[in-house]
Motif scaffolding. Sequence first.
Motif, PDB file in Angstrom:
ATOM      1  N   THR A 167      45.058 -82.935 -29.998  1.00  0.00           N
ATOM      2  CA  THR A 167      44.928 -83.344 -28.599  1.00  0.00           C
ATOM      3  C   THR A 167      43.579 -82.878 -28.048  1.00  0.00           C
ATOM      4  OG1 THR A 167      47.293 -82.984 -28.479  1.00  0.00           O
ATOM      5  CG2 THR A 167      46.151 -83.309 -26.396  1.00  0.00           C
ATOM      6  N   ALA A 168      43.257 -81.613 -28.359  1.00  0.00           N
ATOM      7  CA  ALA A 168      41.984 -81.072 -27.859  1.00  0.00           C
ATOM      8  C   ALA A 168      40.810 -81.839 -28.453  1.00  0.00           C
ATOM      9  CB  ALA A 168      41.877 -79.599 -28.228  1.00  0.00           C
ATOM     10  N   GLN A 169      40.925 -82.149 -29.745  1.00  0.00           N
ATOM     11  CA  GLN A 169      39.838 -82.884 -30.395  1.00  0.00           C
ATOM     12  C   GLN A 169      39.667 -84.255 -29.744  1.00  0.00           C
ATOM     13  OE1 GLN A 169      38.161 -81.205 -32.897  1.00  0.00           O
ATOM     14  NE2 GLN A 169      36.654 -82.816 -32.702  1.00  0.00           N
ATOM     15  N   ALA A 170      40.806 -84.860 -29.383  1.00  0.00           N
ATOM     16  CA  ALA A 170      40.742 -86.156 -28.703  1.00  0.00           C
ATOM     17  C   ALA A 170      39.994 -86.016 -27.377  1.00  0.00           C
ATOM     18  CB  ALA A 170      42.142 -86.694 -28.470  1.00  0.00           C
ATOM     19  N   GLY A 171      40.353 -84.982 -26.625  1.00  0.00           N
ATOM     20  CA  GLY A 171      39.695 -84.741 -25.328  1.00  0.00           C
ATOM     21  C   GLY A 171      38.214 -84.462 -25.514  1.00  0.00           C
ATOM     22  N   LEU A 172      37.900 -83.643 -26.522  1.00  0.00           N
ATOM     23  CA  LEU A 172      36.489 -83.307 -26.774  1.00  0.00           C
ATOM     24  C   LEU A 172      35.700 -84.561 -27.116  1.00  0.00           C
ATOM     25  CD1 LEU A 172      36.894 -80.051 -28.907  1.00  0.00           C
ATOM     26  CD2 LEU A 172      35.963 -80.223 -26.602  1.00  0.00           C
ATOM     27  N   ASN A 173      36.326 -85.427 -27.898  1.00  0.00           N
ATOM     28  CA  ASN A 173      35.647 -86.664 -28.292  1.00  0.00           C
ATOM     29  C   ASN A 173      35.344 -87.547 -27.080  1.00  0.00           C
ATOM     30  OD1 ASN A 173      34.965 -86.949 -30.953  1.00  0.00           O
ATOM     31  ND2 ASN A 173      36.136 -88.842 -31.149  1.00  0.00           N
ATOM     32  N   ILE A 174      36.346 -87.674 -26.199  1.00  0.00           N
ATOM     33  CA  ILE A 174      36.147 -88.509 -25.010  1.00  0.00           C
ATOM     34  C   ILE A 174      35.047 -87.899 -24.143  1.00  0.00           C
ATOM     35  CG2 ILE A 174      37.236 -89.339 -22.885  1.00  0.00           C
ATOM     36  CD1 ILE A 174      39.898 -89.391 -24.461  1.00  0.00           C
ATOM     37  N   LEU A 175      35.149 -86.568 -23.961  1.00  0.00           N
ATOM     38  CA  LEU A 175      34.168 -85.864 -23.123  1.00  0.00           C
ATOM     39  C   LEU A 175      32.763 -86.012 -23.703  1.00  0.00           C
ATOM     40  CD1 LEU A 175      34.446 -84.037 -20.617  1.00  0.00           C
ATOM     41  CD2 LEU A 175      34.310 -82.094 -22.168  1.00  0.00           C
ATOM     42  N   ARG A 176      32.671 -85.831 -25.023  1.00  0.00           N
ATOM     43  CA  ARG A 176      31.371 -85.924 -25.705  1.00  0.00           C
ATOM     44  C   ARG A 176      30.771 -87.325 -25.505  1.00  0.00           C
ATOM     45  NH1 ARG A 176      32.909 -84.510 -30.797  1.00  0.00           N
ATOM     46  NH2 ARG A 176      32.766 -82.322 -30.227  1.00  0.00           N
ATOM     47  N   ALA A 198      32.845 -77.134 -23.861  1.00  0.00           N
ATOM     48  CA  ALA A 198      32.242 -78.265 -24.569  1.00  0.00           C
ATOM     49  C   ALA A 198      31.248 -78.992 -23.665  1.00  0.00           C
ATOM     50  CB  ALA A 198      33.323 -79.223 -25.034  1.00  0.00           C
ATOM     51  N   LEU A 199      31.607 -79.124 -22.383  1.00  0.00           N
ATOM     52  CA  LEU A 199      30.701 -79.790 -21.443  1.00  0.00           C
ATOM     53  C   LEU A 199      29.376 -79.022 -21.355  1.00  0.00           C
ATOM     54  CD1 LEU A 199      30.332 -82.036 -19.289  1.00  0.00           C
ATOM     55  CD2 LEU A 199      31.179 -80.404 -17.610  1.00  0.00           C
ATOM     56  N   ALA A 200      29.492 -77.694 -21.276  1.00  0.00           N
ATOM     57  CA  ALA A 200      28.281 -76.861 -21.216  1.00  0.00           C
ATOM     58  C   ALA A 200      27.427 -77.100 -22.453  1.00  0.00           C
ATOM     59  CB  ALA A 200      28.665 -75.389 -21.124  1.00  0.00           C
ATOM     60  N   SER A 201      28.081 -77.074 -23.611  1.00  0.00           N
ATOM     61  CA  SER A 201      27.336 -77.255 -24.868  1.00  0.00           C
ATOM     62  C   SER A 201      26.648 -78.614 -24.902  1.00  0.00           C
ATOM     63  CB  SER A 201      28.309 -77.107 -26.037  1.00  0.00           C
ATOM     64  OG  SER A 201      27.749 -77.622 -27.189  1.00  0.00           O
ATOM     65  N   MET A 202      27.376 -79.641 -24.456  1.00  0.00           N
ATOM     66  CA  MET A 202      26.795 -80.993 -24.514  1.00  0.00           C
ATOM     67  C   MET A 202      25.628 -81.139 -23.543  1.00  0.00           C
ATOM     68  SD  MET A 202      30.314 -82.973 -24.727  1.00  0.00           S
ATOM     69  CE  MET A 202      31.528 -82.263 -25.788  1.00  0.00           C
ATOM     70  N   LEU A 203      25.747 -80.518 -22.380  1.00  0.00           N
ATOM     71  CA  LEU A 203      24.640 -80.592 -21.418  1.00  0.00           C
ATOM     72  C   LEU A 203      23.415 -79.861 -21.966  1.00  0.00           C
ATOM     73  CD1 LEU A 203      26.536 -80.069 -18.049  1.00  0.00           C
ATOM     74  CD2 LEU A 203      25.386 -82.143 -18.814  1.00  0.00           C
ATOM     75  N   MET A 204      23.672 -78.739 -22.659  1.00  0.00           N
ATOM     76  CA  MET A 204      22.550 -77.977 -23.212  1.00  0.00           C
ATOM     77  C   MET A 204      21.906 -78.724 -24.384  1.00  0.00           C
ATOM     78  SD  MET A 204      22.837 -75.081 -21.480  1.00  0.00           S
ATOM     79  CE  MET A 204      21.634 -74.166 -22.354  1.00  0.00           C
ATOM     80  N   GLU A 205      22.724 -79.488 -25.096  1.00  0.00           N
ATOM     81  CA  GLU A 205      22.210 -80.193 -26.281  1.00  0.00           C
ATOM     82  C   GLU A 205      21.526 -81.502 -25.931  1.00  0.00           C
ATOM     83  OE1 GLU A 205      25.512 -80.922 -28.835  1.00  0.00           O
ATOM     84  OE2 GLU A 205      25.727 -78.832 -29.369  1.00  0.00           O
ATOM     85  N   SER A 206      21.630 -81.931 -24.685  1.00  0.00           N
ATOM     86  CA  SER A 206      21.119 -83.271 -24.355  1.00  0.00           C
ATOM     87  C   SER A 206      19.608 -83.334 -24.615  1.00  0.00           C
ATOM     88  CB  SER A 206      21.427 -83.616 -22.892  1.00  0.00           C
ATOM     89  OG  SER A 206      20.637 -82.833 -22.053  1.00  0.00           O
ATOM     90  N   SER A 263      19.693 -80.757 -16.865  1.00  0.00           N
ATOM     91  CA  SER A 263      21.078 -80.737 -17.363  1.00  0.00           C
ATOM     92  C   SER A 263      21.351 -79.435 -18.109  1.00  0.00           C
ATOM     93  CB  SER A 263      21.392 -81.967 -18.216  1.00  0.00           C
ATOM     94  OG  SER A 263      20.630 -81.950 -19.377  1.00  0.00           O
ATOM     95  N   GLY A 264      20.307 -78.877 -18.749  1.00  0.00           N
ATOM     96  CA  GLY A 264      20.456 -77.573 -19.408  1.00  0.00           C
ATOM     97  C   GLY A 264      20.773 -76.479 -18.407  1.00  0.00           C
ATOM     98  N   CYS A 265      20.146 -76.554 -17.215  1.00  0.00           N
ATOM     99  CA  CYS A 265      20.407 -75.551 -16.168  1.00  0.00           C
ATOM    100  C   CYS A 265      21.879 -75.611 -15.729  1.00  0.00           C
ATOM    101  CB  CYS A 265      19.498 -75.782 -14.963  1.00  0.00           C
ATOM    102  SG  CYS A 265      17.789 -75.363 -15.307  1.00  0.00           S
ATOM    103  N   VAL A 266      22.400 -76.838 -15.591  1.00  0.00           N
ATOM    104  CA  VAL A 266      23.813 -76.991 -15.222  1.00  0.00           C
ATOM    105  C   VAL A 266      24.682 -76.396 -16.333  1.00  0.00           C
ATOM    106  CG1 VAL A 266      25.651 -78.654 -14.716  1.00  0.00           C
ATOM    107  CG2 VAL A 266      23.336 -79.077 -13.890  1.00  0.00           C
ATOM    108  N   GLY A 267      24.296 -76.683 -17.577  1.00  0.00           N
ATOM    109  CA  GLY A 267      25.059 -76.188 -18.727  1.00  0.00           C
ATOM    110  C   GLY A 267      25.102 -74.671 -18.767  1.00  0.00           C
ATOM    111  N   ILE A 268      23.958 -74.028 -18.530  1.00  0.00           N
ATOM    112  CA  ILE A 268      23.920 -72.564 -18.614  1.00  0.00           C
ATOM    113  C   ILE A 268      24.758 -71.962 -17.486  1.00  0.00           C
ATOM    114  CG2 ILE A 268      21.855 -71.962 -17.252  1.00  0.00           C
ATOM    115  CD1 ILE A 268      22.372 -70.603 -20.709  1.00  0.00           C
ATOM    116  N   GLY A 269      24.765 -72.645 -16.336  1.00  0.00           N
ATOM    117  CA  GLY A 269      25.619 -72.199 -15.217  1.00  0.00           C
ATOM    118  C   GLY A 269      27.088 -72.208 -15.639  1.00  0.00           C
ATOM    119  N   ILE A 270      27.481 -73.259 -16.337  1.00  0.00           N
ATOM    120  CA  ILE A 270      28.881 -73.355 -16.791  1.00  0.00           C
ATOM    121  C   ILE A 270      29.195 -72.249 -17.801  1.00  0.00           C
ATOM    122  CG2 ILE A 270      30.548 -74.805 -18.026  1.00  0.00           C
ATOM    123  CD1 ILE A 270      29.122 -77.253 -16.866  1.00  0.00           C
TER     124      ILE A 270
END
Lengths: 339, 448
Positions: free
Chosen positions: B364-373, B238-246, B413-420
């Motif tokens: 639980t995962a959705q909660a974590g994803l929401n916080i992370l997002r 999810a972190l990768a996706s969010m960094l790529m979507e920024s 941030s996209g470069c970091v995301g693609i690395g992940i």
Amino acid sequence: MKRIAPFLVLPVLGLTLLLAGFLWGGRDLRTRLFGEAVPARLPGMWITRAAGSSDLLTSISTECRFTTADGRIFLIHARNHRPLTASGTLPEADFPPHLKTFLDKSLAADIALLRGALRGEARRADDPARIVRVEKIETIHGYLGLPSAPPLLRADAADPLFPIVPADPALAATRGEIRIRAVLDLSDPAALAERRGDSLAAYDYLRAGVATEPAKKNFYLYAEPSSTEFRPVYAYEVDGRSFVRVSHIGRLGGPTLALRLFHDSTVYHDSAAPELGVLIADAGRPEGQYLAWFSRFCEGVFSQWSLTAILMCAGAVMIFVGLLAFSLEVKPSRHLDPA
Amino acid sequence: MLRIETQHKTVPWRWVVLFAFLAQSHAFILAASGMMTFTLRKYIENPALISSVSSLDVLFNVLIAAPCFYFSDRIWTRFGRRLPFVLTAWAGLAICMFLLPLAVGAVPVAVLVVLWLVFWDVGSTFAMLQMELVPPQQRGRAQAISNWFGNLGNMVVVVVLAGRFDDVVHFAGFTLHGERLIYWFGVFCVLFCIVFTVLFVRERRPTEPPPPDEGGGLVGVFRSVFGQRALWPVYLLALASMLMESDIGPLGNLLFTEQWGYSKQDMGTNVLAGGLLNMVLIIPLVGLVADRFSRLTLFAIGTGGILCLQIAFFVFVQFILPDQRPTIGHMILFGQLMSTCGQIAGVAFLPLTYDFIPRNRMGTAQAGLNILRSFTRLITLNGVALWVTFYAWAFLPEGQYDYFIGHLFTIASGCVGIGIVFYFSRQVRRGRFRPVGREEFESDQRPA
């Protein structure tokens, strides 16, 4: 019946919405489809402020003075956003082509676009013909401080500055002028630096001769706050009788793109009652900048028909969803695993 | 009577279509809320204050949505476990949206906006309900169907509704303001959602027991959300996706209108052109391949494509165009290519994420994803704004901003995301990250 009742809820709601849509837009739609079309013109704008007072704009005179980097000055007079020359356009020989493009952006546009155009000129740093200073004086002719309800109006073709007149002589006496002067200047880097890069060097707004502070430092159609309503005034003729009406479609904060001031449009009317003409936005044929035309077209269609369309589309969707749900009851899918 | 139910291993496609209508109606509520900035702007001059009120969303994501997700995994009522949250939220949203255009003054409007954000976050459990209604092997195509409806809805919003905010129509002594039309259309959508859900949607009690309560109050919730190693791969993805979507966020509008000088109508036209292509060609094609290829491969192709195109667009505008001002045509071209890659990544992302979530940890995962997002959004949006401000301070004359330079931050941030993404796929190949969610469904389907 009890089993079917839940499936009837959405279709019944849908039919109600379809009926509501027809009631709201039915008359306009009938007139548009079966009425007679006559050409119309938008010669004015009815402007109502939240405080209750209104202005009726009847014409705009503009004076633009462009100064180039090599010191040449071009002076252009315009009325209702068209240059005051015999042809209504600038003569090729006297004006450089880039000035004509610049003028198009200057006459009807707001101050931000003029700023942008001037910034664009500054990028051509080596061109001595680039424009470095623009002084635009806009004079609004009309009736100021009218009551908020639109009065009866009549046409007066004899006066180019006041082609619309309130039928009530007391209101006709409120004739007045608003004068706005804006100077955008990039010629002096020191002064520009002092203004923190802002090209707007001077701005005055005189309402009936009195200095006034508008909501926004801009030209008349763009200087009002978001609560001010702009309603185009349209004029048309049927069998030699002329009618002047205030449009039933307005916009807050500025004029609508669809019903352009001083442009032509179309009115549809029932021949039995020509005074009840319905103004329909007419984007014209797609030409020039197609995307801008498309934006005008969308604004015209949806400002006129959006509620009717929303009610009818929502109704249709509800009927479809209700029937689709019912189809599952009548013919259950073989894809569903046993519960 | 037939009900659309959760916990089925296969569901009719007509369910998916019906639910897509519900989801789209739900999306319209969010779209109508996009007008809140303009409503706030009527009474609040300071854009920073408007942003502050709007960004409470991020705070409520953590304080309200996350606990709702957490507890919806652990409760059971006769109405289900997600539906009580969803229906309560919708009723609250309807009231707020009805009152919002009638409110006068900064304080009432701000209070209603804040309440709206609270109820929206209470109703976030709707996403889990959606996932429980559609089983994993149908989620790819269901996502494509949902995207198709989403695009249609987006076009309706951009072209039909957004432009109506300032409209006023006078008819037979009655005056309709566009602002009311938009919000009350939102109310209508909420009511449709409520009627549809009450009539046709039912939750079935899950067979597995709910995960144990970690205890410890809010801290316990956070420990439970982020302390479970099984969910770390999901968060990484999810972190990768969010960094790529920024993106450059609100600065994008300023770039389009102030720096490049286009109108808001042009923005709508730009979105419409891309949206039409998406609906007619791209989404159906992506939907066809969605369940036939590895989701991870599709996700990597999509995200990698977006990054390459972002770099290409930056180079094209900054170094190739003489006036550094792309035409609408350029923007439609690059935007459409990026959107195609985005569709590929988007169709793969959600089902891929749920492949790695154990069924009883969805909330639980959705909660974590929401916080992370929320936190990633907070960091990237503010990061872009700070970078643009720093660039202006260091290299530009006072008072001038180059919003386009913000794209450099998003590329980074996209470069970091693609690395992940590459790290994630390597761990999957090595068997260190396992798609436990998908394995659970597959084991359920195997004959005993």
